[in-house]
Design an enzyme around this catalytic site. Structure first.
Site, PDB file in Angstrom:
ATOM      1  N   ALA A 166      42.595 -27.972 -28.257  1.00  0.00           N
ATOM      2  CA  ALA A 166      41.661 -27.089 -28.974  1.00  0.00           C
ATOM      3  C   ALA A 166      42.393 -25.777 -29.262  1.00  0.00           C
ATOM      4  O   ALA A 166      41.935 -24.684 -28.933  1.00  0.00           O
ATOM      5  CB  ALA A 166      40.367 -26.860 -28.195  1.00  0.00           C
ATOM      6  N   LEU A 167      43.558 -25.942 -29.879  1.00  0.00           N
ATOM      7  CA  LEU A 167      44.506 -24.832 -29.990  1.00  0.00           C
ATOM      8  C   LEU A 167      44.008 -23.723 -30.913  1.00  0.00           C
ATOM      9  O   LEU A 167      43.364 -23.975 -31.930  1.00  0.00           O
ATOM     10  CB  LEU A 167      45.854 -25.357 -30.499  1.00  0.00           C
ATOM     11  N   HIS A 168      44.330 -22.496 -30.537  1.00  0.00           N
ATOM     12  CA  HIS A 168      44.008 -21.317 -31.334  1.00  0.00           C
ATOM     13  C   HIS A 168      45.239 -20.413 -31.336  1.00  0.00           C
ATOM     14  O   HIS A 168      46.283 -20.778 -30.767  1.00  0.00           O
ATOM     15  CB  HIS A 168      42.767 -20.609 -30.773  1.00  0.00           C
ATOM     16  N   GLY A 183      46.014 -17.905 -29.676  1.00  0.00           N
ATOM     17  CA  GLY A 183      46.540 -17.556 -28.347  1.00  0.00           C
ATOM     18  C   GLY A 183      47.579 -18.575 -27.908  1.00  0.00           C
ATOM     19  O   GLY A 183      48.681 -18.215 -27.466  1.00  0.00           O
ATOM     20  N   HIS A 184      47.229 -19.860 -28.052  1.00  0.00           N
ATOM     21  CA  HIS A 184      48.199 -20.908 -27.718  1.00  0.00           C
ATOM     22  C   HIS A 184      49.443 -20.776 -28.612  1.00  0.00           C
ATOM     23  O   HIS A 184      50.578 -20.931 -28.151  1.00  0.00           O
ATOM     24  CB  HIS A 184      47.600 -22.292 -27.961  1.00  0.00           C
ATOM     25  N   GLN A 220      41.068 -30.304 -12.541  1.00  0.00           N
ATOM     26  CA  GLN A 220      40.764 -28.876 -12.429  1.00  0.00           C
ATOM     27  C   GLN A 220      39.349 -28.525 -12.884  1.00  0.00           C
ATOM     28  O   GLN A 220      39.011 -27.357 -12.992  1.00  0.00           O
ATOM     29  CB  GLN A 220      41.810 -28.047 -13.175  1.00  0.00           C
ATOM     30  N   GLY A 223      49.673 -17.851 -20.634  1.00  0.00           N
ATOM     31  CA  GLY A 223      49.024 -16.679 -21.214  1.00  0.00           C
ATOM     32  C   GLY A 223      48.556 -15.718 -20.131  1.00  0.00           C
ATOM     33  O   GLY A 223      47.980 -16.137 -19.119  1.00  0.00           O
ATOM     34  N   LYS A 283      46.143 -13.961 -20.386  1.00  0.00           N
ATOM     35  CA  LYS A 283      44.685 -14.007 -20.365  1.00  0.00           C
ATOM     36  C   LYS A 283      44.172 -14.633 -19.068  1.00  0.00           C
ATOM     37  O   LYS A 283      43.153 -14.220 -18.535  1.00  0.00           O
ATOM     38  CB  LYS A 283      44.175 -14.808 -21.552  1.00  0.00           C
ATOM     39  N   LEU A 330      40.874 -14.611 -27.332  1.00  0.00           N
ATOM     40  CA  LEU A 330      40.707 -15.969 -27.854  1.00  0.00           C
ATOM     41  C   LEU A 330      40.629 -16.953 -26.699  1.00  0.00           C
ATOM     42  O   LEU A 330      41.357 -16.822 -25.709  1.00  0.00           O
ATOM     43  CB  LEU A 330      41.888 -16.348 -28.755  1.00  0.00           C
TER      44      LEU A 330
HETATM   45  P1  AMP Z   1      44.318 -23.723 -22.014  1.00  0.00           P
HETATM   46  O1  AMP Z   1      44.470 -24.681 -23.151  1.00  0.00           O
HETATM   47  O2  AMP Z   1      43.038 -22.968 -22.020  1.00  0.00           O
HETATM   48  O3  AMP Z   1      44.640 -24.358 -20.677  1.00  0.00           O
HETATM   49  O4  AMP Z   1      45.438 -22.614 -22.229  1.00  0.00           O
HETATM   50  C1  AMP Z   1      46.795 -22.975 -22.334  1.00  0.00           C
HETATM   51  C2  AMP Z   1      47.628 -21.734 -22.234  1.00  0.00           C
HETATM   52  O5  AMP Z   1      47.284 -20.843 -23.296  1.00  0.00           O
HETATM   53  C3  AMP Z   1      47.392 -20.979 -20.915  1.00  0.00           C
HETATM   54  O6  AMP Z   1      48.638 -20.507 -20.431  1.00  0.00           O
HETATM   55  C4  AMP Z   1      46.495 -19.852 -21.353  1.00  0.00           C
HETATM   56  O7  AMP Z   1      46.606 -18.700 -20.544  1.00  0.00           O
HETATM   57  C5  AMP Z   1      47.040 -19.562 -22.747  1.00  0.00           C
HETATM   58  N1  AMP Z   1      46.044 -18.827 -23.536  1.00  0.00           N
HETATM   59  C6  AMP Z   1      44.739 -19.151 -23.721  1.00  0.00           C
HETATM   60  N2  AMP Z   1      44.114 -18.188 -24.449  1.00  0.00           N
HETATM   61  C7  AMP Z   1      45.036 -17.239 -24.711  1.00  0.00           C
HETATM   62  C8  AMP Z   1      45.008 -16.001 -25.423  1.00  0.00           C
HETATM   63  N3  AMP Z   1      43.905 -15.533 -25.983  1.00  0.00           N
HETATM   64  N4  AMP Z   1      46.161 -15.277 -25.494  1.00  0.00           N
HETATM   65  C9  AMP Z   1      47.304 -15.741 -24.912  1.00  0.00           C
HETATM   66  N5  AMP Z   1      47.381 -16.905 -24.234  1.00  0.00           N
HETATM   67  C10 AMP Z   1      46.274 -17.655 -24.135  1.00  0.00           C
END
Ligand code: AMP
Length: 285
Positions: A36-38, A40-41, A65, A152, A154, A189
């Site tokens: 569900a990439l945005h 931030g990813h 998790q 991230g 975040k 994000l």
């Molecule tokens: P997730 O898919 O939520 O497990 O996130 C994957 C990676 O993307 C993790 O290292 C998160 O910290 C990073 N991430 C998620 N949202 C953001 C954001 N808004 N800015 C920077 N990194 C992010």
């Protein structure tokens, strides 16, 4: 898109090719995600590209998790859009293992435990979450064998615990944290932002506003910063504050009012049933 075996084969081919041509092994930068990439990813991916080697991105919604009653089943899955976004960024390998491939014998009996920090804050709200996260990160790192893994900022507690695991278990990689990417109004994000209705989306801004309020009050010390941040969230009727705490980035433990130096304000609130987190560094002088 590759399986474990295909990924291992491709990475070892790249290593063998470098050896044959007398080149140094190319560094491998690894970005673990749940899809569900945005943007931030994609900031992590762009930083990984800058490092000059090959880039591996994993997409895996890790059941380990998620707690009972959490959003594992409805977690957004947008694989096609994710793959085209990663293709556009020039990612070398996208690794999308199935649950069966990651856990062929069912839930693993051997796991990483996150230790005391693993049961604070996000870990208090989500028991077992960090053990599950570290276990899958350890497995992914063993599969990919990266030079560097990017996370991230975040998810500050996650970065702290991953760094701690890498140090405690002598994992042979470097961990790099990438700054939080935000919407224009300050909302960090997150894949879970898509759960928010229009009013909730407006209310969600309260987290970054609370961080700003804490930062502005930091001149008056930790207690004032915390009070300013908490009252910003409590003024928003659609948001339910879980915690807003100032921690020492070196230990992730709450700091006292006498703390001096760079600290981290961490915040979590539930907005319309969606749990949101954010954090910011503050200077305490
Ligand atoms: P997730 O898919 O939520 O497990 O996130 C994957 C990676 O993307 C993790 O290292 C998160 O910290 C990073 N991430 C998620 N949202 C953001 C954001 N808004 N800015 C920077 N990194 C992010």
């Amino acid at each position: 898109m590759t399986t474990v075996a295909e990924l291992r084969e491709r990475l070892s081919e790249a290593r063998a090719d470098a050896a044959t041509h007398g080149r140094a092994e190319p560094p491998i930068a690894f970005v673990p995600t749940m899809g569900a990439l945005h943007d931030g990813h994609l900031a992590l991916v762009r930083r990984a590209k800058q490092l000059g080697g090959s880039v591996v991105v994993s997409i895996f919604v890790n059941p380990l998790q998620f707690g009972a009653g959490e959003d594992l089943d409805r977690y957004p899955r947008t694989l096609e859009a994710d793959l085209s976004a990663l293709d556009a960024e020039g990612v070398d390998h996208v690794f999308v293992p199935s649950v069966e491939e990651m856990y062929p014998a069912g839930a693993p009996t051997t796991r990483v435990t996150a230790g005391p920090v693993g049961s604070l804050f996000e870990g208090a709200a989500r028991p077992g979450h960090f053990d599950g996260m570290l276990t899958v990160v350890a497995k992914l790192v063993n599969i990919v064998q990266p030079t560097v893994a990017l996370f991230g900022q975040k998810d500050a507690q996650q970065v702290f615990l991953v760094r701690r695991m890498v140090a405690d278990l002598n994992l042979p990689l470097r961990v790099e944290a990438v700054p939080t990417v935000r919407e224009a109004d300050g909302l960090a994000l997150s894949s879970r932002n898509r759960y928010l209705g229009a009013n909730e989306r407006r209310a969600a801004r309260t987290l970054s506003l609370a961080l700003e309020a804490a930062e502005s009050a930091a001149d008056g010390g930790v207690d004032r910063a915390v009070a300013a941040g908490q009252s910003a969230i409590m003024g928003e009727t659609l948001a339910k504050l879980d915690y807003l705490v100032v921690v020492d980035p070196a230990s992730f433990q709450p700091v006292g009012d006498d703390f001096r130096g760079t600290a981290l304000v961490i915040v979590a609130a539930v907005v319309g049933g969606t749990r949101l987190i954010d954090n910011a560094a503050i200077q305490l002088t």
